[in-house]
Write an enzyme that holds these catalytic residues in place. Structure first.
Site, PDB file in Angstrom:
ATOM      1  CG  ASP A 198      -1.826  -1.069   1.378  1.00 16.81           C
ATOM      2  OD1 ASP A 198      -2.190  -1.630   0.341  1.00 16.81           O
ATOM      3  OD2 ASP A 198      -2.218  -1.378   2.520  1.00 16.81           O
TER       4      ASP A 198
HETATM    5  N1  URA Z   1      -1.238  -5.867   3.955  1.00 18.01           N
HETATM    6  C1  URA Z   1      -1.696  -4.600   3.962  1.00 18.01           C
HETATM    7  O1  URA Z   1      -2.710  -4.306   4.573  1.00 18.01           O
HETATM    8  N2  URA Z   1      -0.996  -3.675   3.277  1.00 18.01           N
HETATM    9  C2  URA Z   1       0.143  -3.949   2.611  1.00 18.01           C
HETATM   10  O2  URA Z   1       0.730  -3.060   2.018  1.00 18.01           O
HETATM   11  C3  URA Z   1       0.594  -5.266   2.615  1.00 18.01           C
HETATM   12  C4  URA Z   1      -0.115  -6.203   3.302  1.00 18.01           C
END
Ligand code: URA
Length: 245
Positions: free
Chosen positions: A106
């Site tokens: 993310d």
């Molecule tokens: N899980 C999440 O919530 N975000 C990420 O970036 C990776 C795994």
């Protein structure tokens, strides 16, 4: 399909000439030759030794490149952004070859991200059938309770299905600030999965970082925004883990 044989459009895309979709268009338009013969059939497979020419240009086979990158938070896991925000490939502008992120983190998540120009490797690492472990450190609002840990270890029901068993280790809990720091290892890669797993119990994730991949790759020696090339041995180990569990 034999490992040696590859679809023509894939070979063109992997060479860095253009995207796979554009390669398909070029094939259909009769702009691609294999060993001197024009080929317009999309299913055509080629051997590494086959000579491929696109719009009169002979393709060179690109060396494969695998990078372990420490993605900073507030960077997009993509090759471009229509809002002009920093993307992971901005850190590798000088490379001659085009590389792509393997899976995604993310925008607000930092940590270990692989990038490569090898599409087959990307499929291997990201296909749900192959279970590559990913370890995260999450800072949560609130106190993570024992029964919540147990539930995460067993698997919990999210809106897109039950999660596989996770490994969970509480690292630190601060009563005054009402926060928990926890290490969680999962082998799936669903969208915002770790955040959703904790939000399921009402714990908002205020900080998230991926710290380890496949039990042996870490961020050791890297600062955020830095990367290093994986050794052939590391790449082989990742392939083996994906293929043999
Ligand atoms: N899980 C999440 O919530 N975000 C990420 O970036 C990776 C795994």
């Amino acid at each position: 399909m034999s490992k040696e044989l590859e679809r023509l459009q894939k070979r063109i895309a992997n060479s860095g000439y253009t995207s796979r979709r554009k390669a398909e268009t070029l094939i259909v338009e009769g702009k691609v030759k294999v060993n001197g013969e024009t080929v317009t059939e999309l299913g055509t497979k080629v051997k590494p030794s086959d000579n491929v020419e696109v719009e009169g240009v002979k393709l060179e086979q690109e060396d494969k490149l695998y990078i372990l990158f420490y993605k900073p938070a507030q960077v997009i896991t993509s090759v471009s952004d229509d809002r002009g925000r920093t993307v992971v490939t901005d850190y590798f502008d000088d490379l001659e070859t085009r590389i792509y992120p393997v899976g995604r983190l993310d925008y607000d998540t930092s940590g270990l991200l692989l990038l490569t120009n090898d599409g087959e490797f990307t499929n291997l690492m990201t296909h749900p059938r192959y279970k590559i472990k990913k370890k995260y450190v999450a800072k949560l609002k609130g106190y993570l309770m024992r029964d919540e840990v147990k539930a995460l270890e067993k698997g919990i029901q999210l809106e897109d299905g039950k999660t596989h068993p996770a490994e969970v280790k509480i690292k630190n809990q601060n009563k005054e600030k009402n926060t928990t720091v926890v290490e969680i290892t999962i082998s799936e890669g669903r969208n915002r999965q770790v955040r959703r797993m904790f939000e399921h119990f009402g714990h908002e994730v205020s900080k998230l970082s991926r710290v380890e991949l496949a039990d042996f790759l870490t961020l050791k020696g890297l600062n955020a925004g830095e990367g290093r090339v994986l050794t052939p041995h590391e790449v082989k180990k990742l392939r083996n883990l994906a293929e043999n569990g």
